[in-house]
Motif scaffolding. Sequence first.
Motif, mmCIF file in Angstrom:
data_model
loop_
_atom_site.group_PDB
_atom_site.id
_atom_site.type_symbol
_atom_site.label_atom_id
_atom_site.label_comp_id
_atom_site.label_asym_id
_atom_site.label_seq_id
_atom_site.Cartn_x
_atom_site.Cartn_y
_atom_site.Cartn_z
ATOM 1 N N SER B 10 0.962 -1.269 -0.141
ATOM 2 C CA SER B 10 0.030 -0.151 0.009
ATOM 3 C C SER B 10 0.973 1.162 -0.039
ATOM 4 C CB SER B 10 -0.981 -0.074 1.166
ATOM 5 O OG SER B 10 -0.116 0.008 2.356
ATOM 6 N N GLU B 11 0.336 2.543 -0.388
ATOM 7 C CA GLU B 11 0.960 3.665 -0.394
ATOM 8 C C GLU B 11 0.893 4.222 0.997
ATOM 9 O OE1 GLU B 11 0.817 8.088 -2.629
ATOM 10 O OE2 GLU B 11 -0.309 5.957 -3.668
ATOM 11 N N PRO B 12 2.114 4.444 1.626
ATOM 12 C CA PRO B 12 2.202 4.886 2.984
ATOM 13 C C PRO B 12 1.648 6.279 3.043
ATOM 14 C CG PRO B 12 4.732 4.934 1.795
ATOM 15 C CD PRO B 12 3.534 4.345 1.198
ATOM 16 N N ASN B 13 0.864 6.396 4.046
ATOM 17 C CA ASN B 13 0.306 7.835 4.379
ATOM 18 C C ASN B 13 0.757 8.185 5.585
ATOM 19 O OD1 ASN B 13 -1.301 10.035 4.736
ATOM 20 N ND2 ASN B 13 -3.189 8.946 4.586
ATOM 21 N N MET B 14 1.901 8.960 5.458
ATOM 22 C CA MET B 14 2.426 9.468 6.867
ATOM 23 C C MET B 14 1.595 10.744 7.500
ATOM 24 S SD MET B 14 4.884 7.382 6.904
ATOM 25 C CE MET B 14 6.127 7.648 7.858
ATOM 26 N N GLY B 50 6.049 -2.548 10.717
ATOM 27 C CA GLY B 50 6.009 -1.072 11.233
ATOM 28 C C GLY B 50 6.745 -0.274 10.235
ATOM 29 N N TYR B 51 6.647 1.066 10.746
ATOM 30 C CA TYR B 51 7.232 2.046 9.764
ATOM 31 C C TYR B 51 8.876 2.352 10.085
ATOM 32 C CZ TYR B 51 2.406 3.439 8.234
ATOM 33 O OH TYR B 51 1.572 3.420 7.578
ATOM 34 N N GLN B 52 9.282 1.772 11.097
ATOM 35 C CA GLN B 52 10.801 2.088 11.565
ATOM 36 C C GLN B 52 11.560 1.117 10.464
ATOM 37 O OE1 GLN B 52 12.435 0.462 14.933
ATOM 38 N NE2 GLN B 52 14.001 2.029 14.782
ATOM 39 N N GLY B 53 12.410 1.595 9.501
ATOM 40 C CA GLY B 53 13.078 0.812 8.690
ATOM 41 C C GLY B 53 14.521 1.632 8.144
ATOM 42 N N ILE B 62 23.622 3.896 3.869
ATOM 43 C CA ILE B 62 22.476 3.256 4.303
ATOM 44 C C ILE B 62 21.345 4.505 4.348
ATOM 45 C CG2 ILE B 62 21.273 2.761 6.794
ATOM 46 C CD1 ILE B 62 24.028 1.718 7.561
ATOM 47 N N THR B 63 19.996 4.131 3.806
ATOM 48 C CA THR B 63 19.122 5.150 3.727
ATOM 49 C C THR B 63 18.015 4.961 4.691
ATOM 50 O OG1 THR B 63 18.194 4.057 1.735
ATOM 51 C CG2 THR B 63 19.517 5.586 1.410
ATOM 52 N N ASP B 64 17.138 6.016 5.059
ATOM 53 C CA ASP B 64 16.283 5.895 5.928
ATOM 54 C C ASP B 64 15.026 5.327 5.226
ATOM 55 O OD1 ASP B 64 17.274 6.447 8.287
ATOM 56 O OD2 ASP B 64 16.629 8.468 8.221
ATOM 57 N N GLY B 65 14.466 4.151 6.018
ATOM 58 C CA GLY B 65 13.031 3.620 5.564
ATOM 59 C C GLY B 65 13.095 3.050 4.028
ATOM 60 N N PRO B 66 12.068 2.188 3.957
ATOM 61 C CA PRO B 66 11.950 1.604 2.518
ATOM 62 C C PRO B 66 11.366 2.391 1.766
ATOM 63 C CG PRO B 66 10.591 0.575 4.006
ATOM 64 C CD PRO B 66 11.015 1.669 4.877
ATOM 65 N N TYR B 67 10.551 3.559 2.211
ATOM 66 C CA TYR B 67 9.645 4.018 1.505
ATOM 67 C C TYR B 67 9.953 5.441 0.667
ATOM 68 C CZ TYR B 67 9.625 5.253 6.451
ATOM 69 O OH TYR B 67 10.082 5.246 7.634
ATOM 70 N N VAL B 68 11.207 6.036 1.037
ATOM 71 C CA VAL B 68 11.357 7.119 0.398
ATOM 72 C C VAL B 68 11.354 7.400 -1.017
ATOM 73 C CG1 VAL B 68 12.732 8.516 2.252
ATOM 74 C CG2 VAL B 68 13.888 6.738 0.884
ATOM 75 N N GLU B 69 11.907 5.929 -1.481
ATOM 76 C CA GLU B 69 12.055 6.125 -3.163
ATOM 77 C C GLU B 69 10.701 5.593 -3.698
ATOM 78 O OE1 GLU B 69 15.984 4.920 -3.613
ATOM 79 O OE2 GLU B 69 16.190 5.982 -2.207
ATOM 80 N N GLY B 75 3.492 -3.853 3.579
ATOM 81 C CA GLY B 75 2.991 -3.547 5.235
ATOM 82 C C GLY B 75 2.867 -4.675 6.034
ATOM 83 N N GLY B 76 3.038 -5.835 5.258
ATOM 84 C CA GLY B 76 2.822 -7.181 6.018
ATOM 85 C C GLY B 76 2.914 -8.297 5.102
ATOM 86 N N TYR B 77 2.925 -9.616 5.664
ATOM 87 C CA TYR B 77 2.794 -10.843 4.875
ATOM 88 C C TYR B 77 1.634 -11.700 5.388
ATOM 89 C CZ TYR B 77 6.077 -13.159 7.869
ATOM 90 O OH TYR B 77 6.557 -13.666 9.071
#
Lengths: 417, 114
Positions: B10-14, B50-53, B62-69, B75-77
Amino acid sequence: MLGHRKVESKDIAIIFKEEYSNLVAVLFHYYNLQDLTLAEDLVSETFVKAMKTWSHKGIPDLPKAWLRRTAKNLLVDYHRRQQTFNQKIAPNILNKSDKKYSSNITEEIIEDSQLKMMFVVCDPSLNNEAQLCLALRILSGFSIDEIAIALLSNKEAINKKLYRAKKSIKLNRDQSFNLSRSEYSDRLDNVLRVLYLIFNEGYYTSTNELTIRHELCWEAMSLCKFLEDKFSTENTRVTALLALMCFHASRLEARSKDENVIRLYDQQDKSKWNQHLIKKGESYLNKSANGDNVSKYHIEAAIAYWHTTDKPEKWSNILHLYNNLLLIEYSPQTAMSRTYALAKVKSPKTALHEALKLKLDNNQYYYCLIAELYRMDDDRSQEKSYLQKALNLATRAHEKTLIQQKIEAAKIASILF
Amino acid sequence: MKDFMLLFHSEPNMEYQPTPQEIEAEIKKWHNWIGGIAAQGKMKATDALGYQGKTLHTDGTITDGPYVEVKEMVGGYLICTTETIEEALELAKGCPIFDVGGKVEVRDIMVFEN
């Protein structure tokens, strides 16, 4: 004082039953006999001697102490007899444990031996039925006849099972003895499972002997309580199981023989539930929450707790708990109960949709569940056809009658409405 | 029987700050959906992420989060056991991820012979 109350002959049977398991356990563990059949034979001999002596001298003031002393003496006699056959081993046994023979069998020794016995009897290498029989015989002192009635079997079959089980324990005795603390915890799961089996056997089986059914439940509870006293601090599963048993047992009296096959608590007379046991269950349930570990017993106890209440969040909590229980351990019964809870929380239609996916074909309770969901959804003709399927599979007389009654009701309803 | 992994994208909605009640309702939805799969005896494992990544790259950065790019993230499996991938897809229907415009990717889990 109290000790001087005259023991009456009708008490003898009860004393024998209580002392049976105590004496077998002590002979087996404390005196290192390590042979169940032999321990049982010596205890039987003790009882025969008691009957003979008491019949002309009267029952002693402290009959249990008399029995314990006699059993110990018979054991010494046994070793002496053995000694003449085997000069090498017997003297060793006698010398090593001389101190033991000089002292009395105390309550403490009995408790310790009984506890060890639970872990020997619940040997994971034996099958369920064998463990059940052995537990009832050795831990609870049930007679072969009583076991046969309780387990819907016959004397010969029970005797055979017991014989094989004891033989296997004799073979594995090196593994069963001197269990370390960690091995005790490993085996604890199995002990709990067997206690739960005994309880359920009493709670759910259809034997008409109600007294024996109830006795099975109380027996399982008292063994569980005993275990709880010893293990509760390090293992909350025991406490959770005890809570579960309390909740279930609170309904024992209210359950009638022809209760609904999918166990709808709604239809029971709640005023007959034993409030004292419910309170006990609540306090054990709270106590069992003092740990990180959530076992299936915790969840089942919590479900049983919610069933005793009428709070609005009741069914959504029950559904949530069933969801969790399924993640720990799948069983068709749990899947069906979960689906019923879903009907209560969402709608019968939603539940039906999911019920049909369970595909538990050839299970009469499954067809009863689907029928019940159709009834809740006011589709009486579908209800009737699923009840018919259930009826074709039912074997127990009281279940057949019950399904038959429901079919009649569905027929009438589908004509009138 | 084979194991399949359902991956929830899903698209993260911070910016989304749900109330405790909303969180509870969301968890319940997931629980009930998973419970339905477990009730069919097809459930193996599941976890929510979770959102920590952080992401470690080939060059050691090392970049922050899996979601920046990425536009979407996992979100789960859930791992289920079914006969066919179609059956696993059938289980994926009703997944609460669809309520937030997400999607479910179904993949088979490879088994290696020793």
